[in-house]
Design an enzyme around this catalytic site. Structure first.
Site, PDB file in Angstrom:
ATOM      1  N   CYS A   1       0.954  -8.464  12.566  1.00 35.82           N
ATOM      2  CA  CYS A   1       0.734  -8.008  11.193  1.00 35.82           C
ATOM      3  C   CYS A   1       2.076  -7.687  10.551  1.00 35.82           C
ATOM      4  O   CYS A   1       2.341  -8.019   9.398  1.00 35.82           O
ATOM      5  CB  CYS A   1      -0.122  -6.753  11.169  1.00 35.82           C
ATOM      6  SG  CYS A   1      -1.622  -6.815  12.144  1.00 35.82           S
TER       7      CYS A   1
ATOM      8  N   ARG B   1     -11.521  -7.949   5.652  1.00 36.76           N
ATOM      9  CA  ARG B   1     -10.202  -8.382   5.208  1.00 36.76           C
ATOM     10  C   ARG B   1      -9.290  -8.663   6.411  1.00 36.76           C
ATOM     11  O   ARG B   1      -8.559  -9.648   6.433  1.00 36.76           O
ATOM     12  CB  ARG B   1      -9.580  -7.321   4.290  1.00 36.76           C
ATOM     13  CG  ARG B   1      -8.237  -7.710   3.714  1.00 36.76           C
ATOM     14  CD  ARG B   1      -8.382  -8.940   2.822  1.00 36.76           C
ATOM     15  NE  ARG B   1      -7.102  -9.584   2.568  1.00 36.76           N
ATOM     16  CZ  ARG B   1      -6.508 -10.431   3.397  1.00 36.76           C
ATOM     17  NH1 ARG B   1      -7.078 -10.751   4.556  1.00 36.76           N
ATOM     18  NH2 ARG B   1      -5.357 -10.969   3.085  1.00 36.76           N
TER      19      ARG B   1
ATOM     20  N   CYS C   1      -7.194 -12.165   8.067  1.00 38.72           N
ATOM     21  CA  CYS C   1      -5.836 -12.339   8.595  1.00 38.72           C
ATOM     22  C   CYS C   1      -5.883 -12.834  10.033  1.00 38.72           C
ATOM     23  O   CYS C   1      -5.078 -13.665  10.439  1.00 38.72           O
ATOM     24  CB  CYS C   1      -5.058 -11.018   8.525  1.00 38.72           C
ATOM     25  SG  CYS C   1      -4.145 -10.805   6.980  1.00 38.72           S
TER      26      CYS C   1
ATOM     27  N   HIS D   1       3.584  -8.352   6.810  1.00 40.27           N
ATOM     28  CA  HIS D   1       3.377  -7.257   5.851  1.00 40.27           C
ATOM     29  C   HIS D   1       4.482  -6.202   5.865  1.00 40.27           C
ATOM     30  O   HIS D   1       4.534  -5.390   4.947  1.00 40.27           O
ATOM     31  CB  HIS D   1       2.009  -6.629   6.081  1.00 40.27           C
ATOM     32  CG  HIS D   1       0.879  -7.587   5.837  1.00 40.27           C
ATOM     33  ND1 HIS D   1       0.513  -7.999   4.583  1.00 40.27           N
ATOM     34  CD2 HIS D   1       0.060  -8.243   6.695  1.00 40.27           C
ATOM     35  CE1 HIS D   1      -0.504  -8.858   4.672  1.00 40.27           C
ATOM     36  NE2 HIS D   1      -0.794  -9.021   5.950  1.00 40.27           N
TER      37      HIS D   1
END
Lengths: 258, 106
Positions: free
Chosen positions: A174, A215, A219, A178
């Site tokens: 992640c 959500r 990803c 991000h």
């Protein structure tokens, strides 16, 4: 020589002060800041925000008796404008009786099953999303304030570990998108900083309201990893970490996202 | 459960151009979405929207499968008389959903 060294030291000190000042300024940006002006306007105006449909559905369900108890959510928690004010800002929280962390939707399911005596609605069902949106909307405008229970620390740390863990065939974590590349673009779409401040969100791509878990699944399949099942501990840990990371940011539920 | 949000100004001057905004909850199932069994989810969309005010259809729209779920429609009309505005959505199966709003024209 000594004088020059002194000057260099003074310069270093000055630079350090500037650096701390910059650090003290909050540079975190909600996903809202990455959207087009049109989508931002849609979120801002309750008359245009389709996420409000879920909130209003939730308000209706909140007052409706359910299960064998014949009681509604409002019978215990109150039905006024102040009921549940700010509660969503501290979830996921530690549930002492279960001895584990629980997210807001999980808490609603628990209430449904144990206190109202009803078959709990499935995750991602319209009923559960509506109730979650209703409660989260009651925290809109308030800062994210994670549960202070020390037993949440290992959960947050588990979430942090997952955040940095490379997953899937693309072998991406992640954090690589991000944290390291937030603000850049993935194809034509901006990469946001992944602050969970607007959930449940109305996502234009989904054409409906959805949870943070949905959500994250997006990803996970995106990096070609097998998504965890709905309600899995991994999601709760990640959410706890993300809420800690977004501490103090403003809750926007119902958020609209592209 | 289906919900509609209607925004009509409560008051207006006679002859004033007013904006009316509507948002209705509807899946707008296109008929093109594949199902796990290999078939397609049957189409179910809102086909028509009408606004009736002062005995006249002041706005109407034909909707199509490419229109998003929960369609939002905004339009303008001239405030002529105090009274009721009727909003009507008709879906593929002929089911009619109606909402009303009142306006005071001075």
């Amino acid at each position: 020589m000594i004088r020059r060294r002194g000057a260099a030291l003074a310069l270093l000190l000055a630079l350090a002060t500037v650096a701390t000042r910059v650090e003290a300024q909050d540079t975190r940006r909600s996903g809202f800041m990455f959207m087009s002006p049109g989508t931002q306007a849609m979120q801002r105006d309750d008359m245009e925000n389709p996420g409000m449909l879920a909130v209003l559905d939730g308000a209706e369900l909140w007052a409706k008796p359910a299960g064998t108890s014949g009681r509604s959510c409002a019978d215990c928690h109150g039905g006024g404008a102040e009921a549940m004010r700010g509660v969503a800002a501290r979830y996921p929280a530690f549930d002492a009786t279960r001895g584990e962390a629980i997210d807001l939707a999980g808490r609603i399911l628990q209430c449904r099953a144990e206190r109202q005596g009803d078959a709990p609605p499935p995750r991602e069902s319209r009923t559960l999303l509506a109730l979650t949106a209703f409660v989260a909307h009651r925290a809109r405008g308030m800062p994210v304030a994670p549960d202070a229970d020390p037993r949440m620390t290992p959960v947050v740390e588990a979430g942090r570990a997952l955040w940095h863990k490379r997953l899937g065939q693309l072998d991406l974590s992640c954090a690589q998108c991000h944290d390291d590349n937030a603000g850049q673009k993935l194809a034509s779409a901006p990469i946001p900083e992944a602050h969970p401040t607007g959930y449940p969100i109305y996502r234009l791509e989904w054409q409906t309201t959805g949870s943070l878990q949905r959500r994250i699944r997006g990803c996970l399949t995106g990096v070609r990893a097998e998504p965890f099942a709905y309600g899995a501990d991994e999601y709760i840990a990640l959410e706890a970490f993300l809420m800690e990371r977004a501490r103090g940011m403003e809750i926007e539920t119902p958020g609209v996202r592209p | 459960m289906s919900r509609a949000l209607i925004n009509v100004p409560a008051k207006a001057r006679k002859g004033e151009v007013i904006q009316i905004r509507t948002l209705v909850q509807h899946e707008m199932e296109t008929g093109f979405r594949p199902l796990p069994n290999g078939g397609f989810a049957p189409r179910l969309i809102l086909r028509r929207f009408e606004c009736i005010y002062d005995g006249e259809t002041v706005f109407a729209a034909d909707l199509h499968p490419a229109i998003s779920a929960n369609p939002y429609l905004a339009f303008r009309t001239v405030a002529t008389t105090s009274g009721e505005m009727l909003f009507r959505w008709i879906d593929d199966r002929g089911a009619v959903r109606e909402e009303r709003a009142t306006i005071e024209v001075t």
